[in-house]
Design a protein around this motif. Sequence first.
Motif, PDB file in Angstrom:
ATOM      1  N   ILE A 165      -8.016   1.391   3.736  1.00 20.41           N
ATOM      2  CA  ILE A 165      -7.309   0.830   2.585  1.00 20.41           C
ATOM      3  C   ILE A 165      -8.224   0.768   1.370  1.00 20.41           C
ATOM      4  CG2 ILE A 165      -7.824  -1.591   3.111  1.00 20.41           C
ATOM      5  CD1 ILE A 165      -4.465  -0.232   1.805  1.00 20.41           C
ATOM      6  N   HIS A 166      -9.517   0.498   1.570  1.00 20.10           N
ATOM      7  CA  HIS A 166     -10.442   0.468   0.436  1.00 20.10           C
ATOM      8  C   HIS A 166     -10.645   1.870  -0.146  1.00 20.10           C
ATOM      9  CE1 HIS A 166     -11.661  -3.741   0.355  1.00 20.10           C
ATOM     10  NE2 HIS A 166     -11.609  -3.723   1.679  1.00 20.10           N
ATOM     11  N   ALA A 174      -3.898   6.830   3.152  1.00 19.05           N
ATOM     12  CA  ALA A 174      -2.669   6.044   3.227  1.00 19.05           C
ATOM     13  C   ALA A 174      -2.061   6.107   4.624  1.00 19.05           C
ATOM     14  CB  ALA A 174      -1.667   6.532   2.181  1.00 19.05           C
ATOM     15  N   PHE A 188       0.818  -1.211   0.000  1.00 20.57           N
ATOM     16  CA  PHE A 188       0.000   0.000   0.000  1.00 20.57           C
ATOM     17  C   PHE A 188       0.860   1.273   0.000  1.00 20.57           C
ATOM     18  CE2 PHE A 188       0.337  -0.124   4.662  1.00 20.57           C
ATOM     19  CZ  PHE A 188       0.351   1.212   5.003  1.00 20.57           C
ATOM     20  N   TYR A 238      -3.127  -6.631   3.440  1.00 23.64           N
ATOM     21  CA  TYR A 238      -3.482  -5.643   4.456  1.00 23.64           C
ATOM     22  C   TYR A 238      -4.539  -6.192   5.409  1.00 23.64           C
ATOM     23  CZ  TYR A 238      -4.659  -1.245   6.683  1.00 23.64           C
ATOM     24  OH  TYR A 238      -4.873  -0.261   7.626  1.00 23.64           O
ATOM     25  N   ARG A 239      -5.551  -6.848   4.860  1.00 24.41           N
ATOM     26  CA  ARG A 239      -6.610  -7.399   5.729  1.00 24.41           C
ATOM     27  C   ARG A 239      -6.053  -8.450   6.682  1.00 24.41           C
ATOM     28  NH1 ARG A 239     -10.079  -6.720   1.008  1.00 24.41           N
ATOM     29  NH2 ARG A 239      -9.516  -8.813   0.290  1.00 24.41           N
ATOM     30  N   ASP A 295     -11.120  -2.080   7.890  1.00 24.63           N
ATOM     31  CA  ASP A 295     -10.287  -1.961   6.694  1.00 24.63           C
ATOM     32  C   ASP A 295     -10.752  -0.844   5.771  1.00 24.63           C
ATOM     33  OD1 ASP A 295     -12.645  -3.113   5.900  1.00 24.63           O
ATOM     34  OD2 ASP A 295     -11.738  -4.674   4.659  1.00 24.63           O
ATOM     35  N   ALA A 345      -4.309   4.297   7.099  1.00 23.58           N
ATOM     36  CA  ALA A 345      -4.123   2.852   6.984  1.00 23.58           C
ATOM     37  C   ALA A 345      -2.817   2.414   7.639  1.00 23.58           C
ATOM     38  CB  ALA A 345      -4.138   2.444   5.508  1.00 23.58           C
ATOM     39  N   THR A 386      -2.317  -6.578  -2.560  1.00 27.09           N
ATOM     40  CA  THR A 386      -2.126  -5.583  -1.507  1.00 27.09           C
ATOM     41  C   THR A 386      -3.317  -5.565  -0.554  1.00 27.09           C
ATOM     42  OG1 THR A 386      -0.704  -4.158  -2.848  1.00 27.09           O
ATOM     43  CG2 THR A 386      -1.891  -3.114  -1.043  1.00 27.09           C
ATOM     44  N   LEU A 387      -4.527  -5.587  -1.088  1.00 24.45           N
ATOM     45  CA  LEU A 387      -5.728  -5.591  -0.242  1.00 24.45           C
ATOM     46  C   LEU A 387      -5.773  -6.835   0.633  1.00 24.45           C
ATOM     47  CD1 LEU A 387      -8.430  -4.277  -2.746  1.00 24.45           C
ATOM     48  CD2 LEU A 387      -7.669  -3.143  -0.659  1.00 24.45           C
ATOM     49  N   LEU A 442      -8.438   4.259   0.046  1.00 21.68           N
ATOM     50  CA  LEU A 442      -7.163   4.558  -0.605  1.00 21.68           C
ATOM     51  C   LEU A 442      -7.153   4.040  -2.038  1.00 21.68           C
ATOM     52  CD1 LEU A 442      -4.070   5.047  -0.913  1.00 21.68           C
ATOM     53  CD2 LEU A 442      -3.713   2.970   0.416  1.00 21.68           C
TER      54      LEU A 442
END
Length: 445
Positions: free
Chosen positions: A318-319, A362, A250, A437-438, A315, A365, A433-434, A321
């Motif tokens: 990040i979504h 960003a 990210f 991150y999760r 989350d 996150a 990336t998603l 972003l």
Amino acid sequence: MASAAIEREAPRYPPARAGWSLVALLTLAYVFSFIDRYILGLLIEPIKADLGMTDAQIGWVLGPAFAIFYATMGLPLGWLVDRKRRTLIVAAGIFVWSFATAISGLARSFLHLFLARMAVGVGEATLSPAAMSMISDSFPPERRSKPIAVYVAALSLGAGIASLIGSAVLTWAKTAGTIEVPLVGPVLPWQLTFFIVGLPGIALAAIFLFVREPVRRRASEDEARAGVTGNGIGDALSYVRRNAGVYGGFISLACVMAIVAYGQSFLAPVFERTHGWPPEKYAFVNAIVLLSAGPGSVFLSGVISDRMAQAGRKDAPIHMLVAGYIAMLPTAIIPMFVASPELAFVFLFFNTAAVGVVSAMAVTALLAITPSAIRGQLTAFYYMSISMTGLFLGPPTVGYLSTHVFGEADLRYAYAATCAIYALVPTLFIGPTLRAYRRQLARVA
């Protein structure tokens, strides 16, 4: 039982009024920093004419000159932020970058200007690591996106105010020649502009000497189990290395945002060479776009993110972003190919909003998956990463492609190509990336 004991011992967050007062001062400092950083882009043509510089040289002054110390000082300053009084660090940084901006007006060569911009980078490297650390200690996680968004909104505010100042000075310069400045002597309008935007920051630096900072949060039991003690830079880098996939994924999206944003330092000459707009007209219209699209989008994204987090969607940052990133790329490239300058600014309006969302989400996150004991250092690492990427790759690539590939008359194609080239790989890895991150968020939540 141990977890309950840690919770009882943890210091309370300060009252909301105190937290927001601190955010207001930090945001003002960020506005000042971005004015000092942004104003150079509006003065490209008169500086080139007076100092005999090329687009390629301007690219080095806009980018690497600022980034050399902004990057290398980031981690040591982040370590200092995690241990010493943060308000004093901020005060020192504001003084250094403000004074360095003012003396940029005394530059008489490429080297002089390069060195002055290096000093600006040293001062500005102190602010965001200290600011994010203090904001994190002032608000609980589920209410943190909004104050962070307010702080990040200073990017657009600072750029917009710099555009207004630049427009006014450039308009005035049409009728003024050299100006006599006490203790300095005769100066040109572009030199006086650096004095005007740099010197007021010294007064703001003095104010921070009397600001009370929030109590630091202690490391949680989960952070201790993760092996995070905050004992040094090695501890922070070790944590990043163990979680390289999620951080690299990210942060690379934010790096592309920085390339797009810093590359826009060349847009004033783009509009002059392509559409015949004088710099003061570009600066005025750009100020309207920045002030109307930037702060609103950043603040709204923070509000939405906080509401989603309070509803259980941890989350959300990040979504948001990723959504901002996907909107950012076409709205940066298409304006370089349209025939109408007004239509180009319609696209740039949405681009400004998208850049604001990426900027705010960003760092939000980042804080969500970063232990408090190393938050200052990892925030410094984050800003170091995006600044090195944006400044070392953005303006220098645009300048190089303009001077050596497309020709300086077609500067717009150099900017469009720069955005497309550097966005390719990070865009292909959005899905992984998603997912990474999760998984990381589930481990530290």
